[in-house]
Design an enzyme around this catalytic site. Structure first.
Site, short mmCIF file in Angstrom:
data_model
loop_
_atom_site.label_atom_id
_atom_site.label_comp_id
_atom_site.label_asym_id
_atom_site.label_seq_id
_atom_site.Cartn_x
_atom_site.Cartn_y
_atom_site.Cartn_z
N HIS A 5 -8.98 1.72 6.27
CA HIS A 5 -7.80 2.44 6.76
C HIS A 5 -8.04 3.14 8.09
CE1 HIS A 5 -3.93 4.24 6.71
NE2 HIS A 5 -3.83 4.53 5.43
N ASP A 58 5.19 -14.20 7.60
CA ASP A 58 5.45 -15.62 7.29
C ASP A 58 4.30 -16.48 7.83
OD1 ASP A 58 6.40 -18.20 7.04
OD2 ASP A 58 8.25 -17.86 8.17
#
Length: 452
Positions: free
Chosen positions: A163, A378
């Site tokens: 993170h 995608d």
């Protein structure tokens, strides 16, 4: 979803994928927002994809593996390793060693997961495999990607991110770039921008704002949530549920945002469920994306952490006994605290105070990822059926955090699904309290969409 689902995942041995071309060998310091203690952990993300007939004959594992190597040419710091310098300063040693990649197959179909895909996911540790010894913050791979083929021709992409490198917007930017290159583009439409110095402390540092989110509060009554006997559930909030809560605030406050309303309601119900003493301080921490708070705004390709942890503090007695609008006002004010000056002040505090962790004692942290764009990634098989955080919680601290995740329920209603983690008895009290708010029939309320 069916959290009792059990399946087997066969994994190949994890491999390191390096950038497809030589990349600069340099050391790049993180910002003073990136390297605070509260971000020094690994965060899992998961994406589910259905079979796509136009991709017949293509192997998602091979497509994504090749795209990773090409994408790392642009995002080469991800192929490096974190080192720690003086004053706990973190920096990326751009070694080009690469990220971890796992090829896997699962003996399960997409449909077996059910329509309602949301945390908690069954067998999550099988889908985002924690390669032993790889999860250290320092000197370890900064990204892990696992692509798991399903029996039906669909697949799951699990990703684990250090993170300190990126926030939700940053990791989605990387994943979107990976998707574009997987679909045949030569370079990402948004090129990555490092520029971490924008969020460094000033010289000399000067803390100009109040930052009660970093107060070191002693846990005198053992209220850090226990690890054993935890209940994980997800709750759906669609138009009906939001309208029911909105009716509880006076007309002049009804223009508050859904985030403010839901956060106030959940904070209050959760506090009632945990039963702290009336005089104990309780906190709500709201994650606020600060990219647009800067003048000029941060560059479009910036993929570092650019958010703050503004906090509201009150006593448990006031929060639980006063009307809901009291909590709404506290949340609204906390969100409004974040400005460009506030971000500089946080960076200055990190440098002068040893990069402290945000306060966890009697805190509840909420992060709205509805606009992050996880579901839009995608790889050539269309948008994700589910895309977003793989679980609630922050690092090794369960129960402290909830994500607000965009979700469409079985009836086709659009809303949010919010995972929550509480000790089992507290969860029962939480469900009852929320039921009272929504005026539904306990204990089998329709707003519980999954439990584990």
């Amino acid at each position: 979803m069916d959290t009792s689902l059990v399946f087997t995942v066969r994994r190949r041995e994890a491999e390191l994928i390096a950038p497809a071309k030589p990349t600069p060998r340099e050391v790049k310091p993180l910002s003073d927002i990136d390297d605070q203690e509260g971000l020094r952990f690994q965060i899992p993300v998961i994406q589910f994809y259905r079979k796509e007939t136009s991709q017949e004959g293509k192997d998602p594992v091979e497509v994504i593996r090749k795209a990773v190597a090409k994408t790392l040419v642009f995002y080469y710091p991800f192929a490096g390793r974190l080192r720690e310098g003086r004053g706990r300063k973190l920096m990326v040693d751009c070694t080009g060693e690469g990220i971890l990649f796992i090829e896997a197959d699962a003996d399960v179909t997409h449909n077996q997961f059910g329509d309602a895909l949301q945390p908690p996911f069954p067998c999550l540790e099988q889908l985002v495999y924690d390669v032993p010894g790889s999860a250290n913050v320092l000197n370890s791979p900064l990204l892990l990607i696992q692509v798991t083929r399903l029996k039906c021709g669909g697949f799951i992409v699990g990703l684990r991110l250090n993170h300190t490198m990126s926030d939700a917007a940053g990791v989605v930017q990387f994943m979107s770039a990976l998707g574009e290159i997987a679909r045949g583009m030569q370079q990402p439409s948004i090129l990555p921008v490092w520029r971490r110095e924008i969020l460094n402390a000033r010289d000399p540092p000067r803390v100009t704002c109040s930052h009660r989110e970093y107060e070191q509060v002693p846990d005198t009554k053992g209220t850090i949530i226990p690890l054993d006997d935890m209940a994980h559930r997800s709750f759906f909030f669609g138009p009906t549920e939001v309208a029911a809560i909105r009716r509880l605030v006076p007309p002049h406050q009804r223009q508050c945002s859904n985030f403010e309303l839901l956060t106030a309601c959940l904070w209050r119900c959760r506090t009632i469920a945990l039963q702290p003493e009336r005089d104990e301080e309780v906190r709500i921490i709201c994650i606020v994306n600060a990219r647009a708070k800067f003048d000029p705004p941060l560059p479009a390709g910036y993929y570092g952490n650019a958010f703050a942890f503004p906090v509201a503090v009150t006593t448990a007695g006031k929060l639980c006994e006063k009307p809901l609008e009291y909590a709404v006002e506290l949340v609204r004010k906390a969100k409004g605290d974040v400005t460009e000056e506030y971000m500089h002040s946080v960076a200055d505090l990190m440098v002068t105070s040893g990069r402290p962790h945000f306060t966890v004692v009697r805190s509840y942290l909420v992060s709205d990822v509805t606009r992050a764009g996880f579901g839009d990634v995608d790889f050539g098989w269309g948008k994700a059926v589910y895309g977003g955080p793989a679980k609630g919680g922050v690092g090794a601290i369960p129960g402290v955090a909830s994500f607000y995740i965009p979700f469409k329920n079985a009836k086709g209603e659009e809303g949010l699904v919010i995972p929550l983690c509480l000790p089992s008895e507290a969860m029962q009290r939480f469900v009852k309290e929320l039921d009272n708010v929504l005026n539904t029939t306990p204990p089998t309320s329709a707003f519980i969409v999954s439990s584990l």
